[in-house]
Design a protein around this motif. Structure first.
Motif, PDB file in Angstrom:
ATOM      1  N   GLU A   1       0.827  -1.212   0.000  1.00 56.22           N
ATOM      2  CA  GLU A   1       0.000   0.000   0.000  1.00 56.22           C
ATOM      3  C   GLU A   1       0.865   1.267   0.000  1.00 56.22           C
ATOM      4  O   GLU A   1       0.346   2.366  -0.152  1.00 56.22           O
ATOM      5  CB  GLU A   1      -0.932  -0.002   1.231  1.00 56.22           C
ATOM      6  N   ASP A   2       2.182   1.080   0.192  1.00 57.31           N
ATOM      7  CA  ASP A   2       3.056   2.239   0.372  1.00 57.31           C
ATOM      8  C   ASP A   2       3.606   2.758  -0.959  1.00 57.31           C
ATOM      9  O   ASP A   2       3.654   2.039  -1.952  1.00 57.31           O
ATOM     10  CB  ASP A   2       4.228   1.873   1.285  1.00 57.31           C
ATOM     11  N   LEU A   3       4.055   3.985  -0.904  1.00 57.72           N
ATOM     12  CA  LEU A   3       4.639   4.629  -2.080  1.00 57.72           C
ATOM     13  C   LEU A   3       6.163   4.595  -1.987  1.00 57.72           C
ATOM     14  O   LEU A   3       6.723   4.388  -0.910  1.00 57.72           O
ATOM     15  CB  LEU A   3       4.126   6.066  -2.184  1.00 57.72           C
ATOM     16  N   LEU A   4       6.804   4.830  -3.128  1.00 56.12           N
ATOM     17  CA  LEU A   4       8.252   4.662  -3.225  1.00 56.12           C
ATOM     18  C   LEU A   4       8.868   5.861  -3.941  1.00 56.12           C
ATOM     19  O   LEU A   4       8.322   6.344  -4.945  1.00 56.12           O
ATOM     20  CB  LEU A   4       8.539   3.373  -4.010  1.00 56.12           C
ATOM     21  N   PHE A   5       9.997   6.337  -3.401  1.00 58.74           N
ATOM     22  CA  PHE A   5      10.829   7.319  -4.104  1.00 58.74           C
ATOM     23  C   PHE A   5      12.205   6.702  -4.260  1.00 58.74           C
ATOM     24  O   PHE A   5      12.756   6.156  -3.302  1.00 58.74           O
ATOM     25  CB  PHE A   5      10.935   8.629  -3.305  1.00 58.74           C
TER      26      PHE A   5
ATOM     27  N   ILE B   1      -2.484   8.108  -7.918  1.00 61.09           N
ATOM     28  CA  ILE B   1      -2.239   7.126  -6.852  1.00 61.09           C
ATOM     29  C   ILE B   1      -3.486   6.279  -6.625  1.00 61.09           C
ATOM     30  O   ILE B   1      -3.406   5.058  -6.436  1.00 61.09           O
ATOM     31  CB  ILE B   1      -1.807   7.849  -5.544  1.00 61.09           C
ATOM     32  N   GLU B   2      -4.645   6.929  -6.679  1.00 60.25           N
ATOM     33  CA  GLU B   2      -5.890   6.184  -6.446  1.00 60.25           C
ATOM     34  C   GLU B   2      -6.253   5.307  -7.640  1.00 60.25           C
ATOM     35  O   GLU B   2      -6.957   4.311  -7.497  1.00 60.25           O
ATOM     36  CB  GLU B   2      -7.035   7.154  -6.103  1.00 60.25           C
ATOM     37  N   ARG B   3      -5.730   5.648  -8.828  1.00 61.12           N
ATOM     38  CA  ARG B   3      -6.052   4.872 -10.035  1.00 61.12           C
ATOM     39  C   ARG B   3      -5.068   3.729 -10.268  1.00 61.12           C
ATOM     40  O   ARG B   3      -5.208   2.993 -11.254  1.00 61.12           O
ATOM     41  CB  ARG B   3      -6.053   5.795 -11.256  1.00 61.12           C
ATOM     42  N   VAL B   4      -4.074   3.579  -9.392  1.00 62.12           N
ATOM     43  CA  VAL B   4      -3.032   2.567  -9.625  1.00 62.12           C
ATOM     44  C   VAL B   4      -3.629   1.161  -9.698  1.00 62.12           C
ATOM     45  O   VAL B   4      -3.111   0.293 -10.421  1.00 62.12           O
ATOM     46  CB  VAL B   4      -1.931   2.664  -8.530  1.00 62.12           C
ATOM     47  N   GLY B   5      -4.748   0.967  -8.986  1.00 58.87           N
ATOM     48  CA  GLY B   5      -5.403  -0.342  -9.014  1.00 58.87           C
ATOM     49  C   GLY B   5      -5.811  -0.792 -10.409  1.00 58.87           C
ATOM     50  O   GLY B   5      -5.952  -1.996 -10.678  1.00 58.87           O
ATOM     51  N   GLU B   6      -5.959   0.156 -11.320  1.00 60.15           N
ATOM     52  CA  GLU B   6      -6.342  -0.184 -12.705  1.00 60.15           C
ATOM     53  C   GLU B   6      -5.203  -0.847 -13.473  1.00 60.15           C
ATOM     54  O   GLU B   6      -5.415  -1.435 -14.535  1.00 60.15           O
ATOM     55  CB  GLU B   6      -6.738   1.092 -13.471  1.00 60.15           C
ATOM     56  N   ILE B   7      -3.986  -0.667 -12.945  1.00 61.70           N
ATOM     57  CA  ILE B   7      -2.806  -1.151 -13.676  1.00 61.70           C
ATOM     58  C   ILE B   7      -2.548  -2.627 -13.368  1.00 61.70           C
ATOM     59  O   ILE B   7      -2.595  -3.041 -12.209  1.00 61.70           O
ATOM     60  CB  ILE B   7      -1.558  -0.321 -13.289  1.00 61.70           C
TER      61      ILE B   7
END
Lengths: 337, 337
Positions: free
Chosen positions: B169-173, B298-304
């Motif tokens: 669920e986390d983001l990455l830099f 970020i909220e649309r990432v589930g589409e990928i």
């Protein structure tokens, strides 16, 4: 004899104010041309010479912030070495980068080593000493790991420096504002002597300037004037009781020392680096080891004959002697001695 | 086909942590050797390769403060170019300095231009384009004033990157801590999204780090880990919802972007530089113009489809494709196509 003279591109050749490597390059170039040597000077495009000027570098990188030093140093080198075969000899005045090309051209290369900034640069000297002919600018600056073709002291055109038979009661500092050059020590000794001090030179170390020079600069007894050139420079060099050259490094030569001497001004210098080679103790100035000795030397300056100081420069540090020594070296290398 | 591969000497080849130019140099070198090409890698002496390693530089200058970058860059260049005639082709991965030697050797030179730091370096590119074959690493990075032999995107060895079908669920830099790379923007967008952010990368701009990253780094929702390598790096690249690549410059390529994609992690990137070439919008990530769009993405990432993200890298950014493209270019230049 066709010589390619490679100048540094930090400053114009000759420099407007500061730029000792470019100054020596210019003095030698002009003296060679005067002797009929065919010299092409590779330098910044704003340079001034009686030799042929060839160059691609629009302006000196220390004067024009739009000039990227690394980019233009490579362009400068590529421009000369791409036509190396047109010349009998390349005289490199621009430190070690030229050595990287020495295996790719047949033209012999002479490098005047204007000073070892540190042993860190030795890897660009030692491996190339079988190809490049090194010239030391003083015996003291010879690196024990290197083989040299000659030591050739710098020379200056005596006629450009007006002899001042009287000088003044004031003291003089002439050099970069940097711990190496001893502005702090000069200020301390001048104050202890009760004499005024004029300081000239570019600020190379801003923090040092702000700590040591700016607070002392009262405009009355301690006077910092910045860099000067032209007639003002000539006048400043002569109108002093003595030049205080209380260096904190092994100075490889010290052009301002012989310039002051040419103007009649004796030099009080730390006994380090080339100073014992350049100054005749008791004749053209005094070599000292401590501030106390410097202070005592200031009072003994009256013993020095200012005309004798100038004569010593004429005898030992003329541009003619320098040019003759380089021509002899070129001939030796080219087998035409 | 005997190739001399000139690596930069800032970092080891391959780099321990950071060093994208050295990484690409290594990946290509190993892939060429695997295809039977005779490659000699000129790199720091601690480098690791299945090619022949040749080099004089004891250690990378960005890792060992005793290594003077300028001195050793010239030694490195002199060492290769002094034996240029042993090779059919020189592949230069180390920016413009090699061009200075191009007029002095007969061996053709290919330069992969890893990025234009600024137009200030153009004087070491434009005058040499009739001699040196330039490769752009993206079409977007082509400079309008230059002629290119090819655009060849970087490739990575897919097998080295473990596909993570789930992520987290986390983001990455992932990148240098420098304003260009957008750590500040990633932190702001992560906070607005209510998600945690892991940051990895060397500090290149200490002031920026202290202003933007250190105060935000609470170890709970914003976690800065420094540089990582090896297995930890592979794991970090895959175990994220998305890579935030909110750059503030026209990035010429972006290796970490395809590395994240190879691990299954979609990328949300600013629509600048090579990003539209590297990311298939809606398939391997999202191109955005504003922080608000990044937040929405970020909220649309589930589409990928994460498997599809990895497949795209396999199809477009494999090291095999890169090696084949370079071999084809070498053959074209050598007239053996």
């Amino acid at each position: 004899m066709k010589i390619a003279m490679l100048a540094p591109i930090a400053w114009r050749t000759p420099p407007r104010h500061y730029g000792p490597w470019e100054l020596v390059t210019s003095l030698l170039t002009e003296a060679l041309v005067a002797r009929g040597v065919d010299v092409t000077l590779f330098a910044t495009q704003d340079s001034i010479t009686s030799a042929k000027l060839d160059g691609v570098v629009p302006a000196p990188y220390s004067e024009d912030p739009s000039i990227d030093a690394k980019v233009w140093e490579f362009r400068h080198l590529a421009h000369l070495f791409g036509q190396a075969d047109k010349f009998d000899l390349i005289h490199n005045q621009a430190d070690f980068p030229a050595h990287a090309f020495s295996g790719l051209v047949d033209t012999p290369i002479v490098t005047t080593i204007h000073g070892f900034s540190s042993d860190r640069i030795l890897p660009m000297y030692a491996p190339f000493q079988h190809r490049v002919h090194y010239v030391a600018i003083s015996d003291s600056d010879r690196h024990p790991a290197l083989r040299y073709a000659a030591t050739i002291h710098h020379g200056i055109p005596l006629d450009d420096f007006t002899f001042d038979p009287v000088g003044s009661e004031d003291l003089l500092f002439f050099g970069r504002i940097h711990p190496d050059k001893g502005a702090k020590e000069a200020i301390a000794v001048a104050r202890a002597s009760g004499r005024a001090l004029d300081l000239y030179g570019i600020v190379q170390d801003q923090g040092y300037y702000e700590r040591e020079v700016a607070p002392a600069n009262d405009g009355v007894t301690i006077r910092y004037h910045g860099a000067i050139g032209g007639a003002a420079r000539i006048k400043a060099l002569g109108s002093a009781r003595a030049l205080l050259h209380l260096i904190n490094f092994d100075e490889p030569f010290g052009l301002s020392v012989i310039e002051a001497m040419a103007s009649g001004t004796p030099v009080i210098a730390t006994r380090r680096g080339s100073m014992p080679e350049v100054i005749d103790d008791g004749v053209t100035g005094f070599l000292v080891d401590t501030p106390k000795q410097a202070l005592a030397a200031i009072e003994r300056v009256g013993e020095i004959d200012r005309a004798g100081v100038r004569r010593a420069v004429a005898a030992r540090f003329s541009v003619d002697r320098m040019a003759d020594a380089y021509i002899a070296l070129y001939r030796e290398i080219l087998g035409t001695a």
